[in-house]
Design a protein around this motif. Structure first.
Motif, short mmCIF file in Angstrom:
data_model
loop_
_atom_site.label_atom_id
_atom_site.label_comp_id
_atom_site.label_asym_id
_atom_site.label_seq_id
_atom_site.Cartn_x
_atom_site.Cartn_y
_atom_site.Cartn_z
N CYS A 9 -13.01 42.71 40.17
CA CYS A 9 -13.19 41.81 41.31
C CYS A 9 -11.93 40.94 41.42
CB CYS A 9 -14.42 40.94 41.07
SG CYS A 9 -14.70 39.66 42.31
N ARG A 16 -16.08 45.69 39.56
CA ARG A 16 -16.54 45.75 40.95
C ARG A 16 -17.91 46.40 41.05
NH1 ARG A 16 -11.53 47.90 44.67
NH2 ARG A 16 -10.10 46.21 44.16
N SER A 17 -18.62 46.05 42.10
CA SER A 17 -19.89 46.68 42.43
C SER A 17 -19.68 47.51 43.68
CB SER A 17 -20.93 45.59 42.70
OG SER A 17 -22.05 46.12 43.37
N GLU A 19 -21.77 48.25 45.87
CA GLU A 19 -22.50 47.61 46.96
C GLU A 19 -21.70 46.48 47.61
OE1 GLU A 19 -26.70 45.20 47.63
OE2 GLU A 19 -26.30 46.18 45.73
N HIS A 20 -20.85 45.81 46.82
CA HIS A 20 -20.12 44.64 47.30
C HIS A 20 -18.60 44.84 47.28
CE1 HIS A 20 -23.89 42.49 47.18
NE2 HIS A 20 -24.04 42.86 45.93
N CYS A 24 -17.57 41.84 43.05
CA CYS A 24 -18.62 42.18 42.09
C CYS A 24 -20.01 41.76 42.56
CB CYS A 24 -18.32 41.54 40.74
SG CYS A 24 -18.40 39.73 40.77
N SER A 25 -20.05 40.80 43.48
CA SER A 25 -21.34 40.26 43.89
C SER A 25 -21.24 39.62 45.28
CB SER A 25 -21.81 39.19 42.90
OG SER A 25 -20.91 38.09 42.93
#
Length: 56
Positions: A9, A16-17, A19-20, A24-25
């Motif tokens: 991130c 990292r995610s 989804e995002h 990360c969030s």
């Protein structure tokens, strides 16, 4: 041979995610948006004219 690269991130450094991405969030995603909205980021360029200076 190395494994897959784990991207981090850009704000907090956590992984990292998907989804995002690229964050990360939702929290980091919102923090980045607030920086843009509060003029926390700036792109290089010539200085902008003030409204008073632009009038002749």
């Amino acid at each position: 041979m190395t494994g897959p690269v784990v991207r981090k991130c850009p704000l907090c450094g956590k992984p990292r995610s998907a989804e995002h991405a690229p964050f990360c969030s939702t929290r980091c995603k919102d923090r980045d948006l607030m920086r843009w909205l509060d003029d926390g980021y700036a792109l290089p360029g010539p200085p902008a004219l003030d409204e008073e200076e632009g009038k002749a």
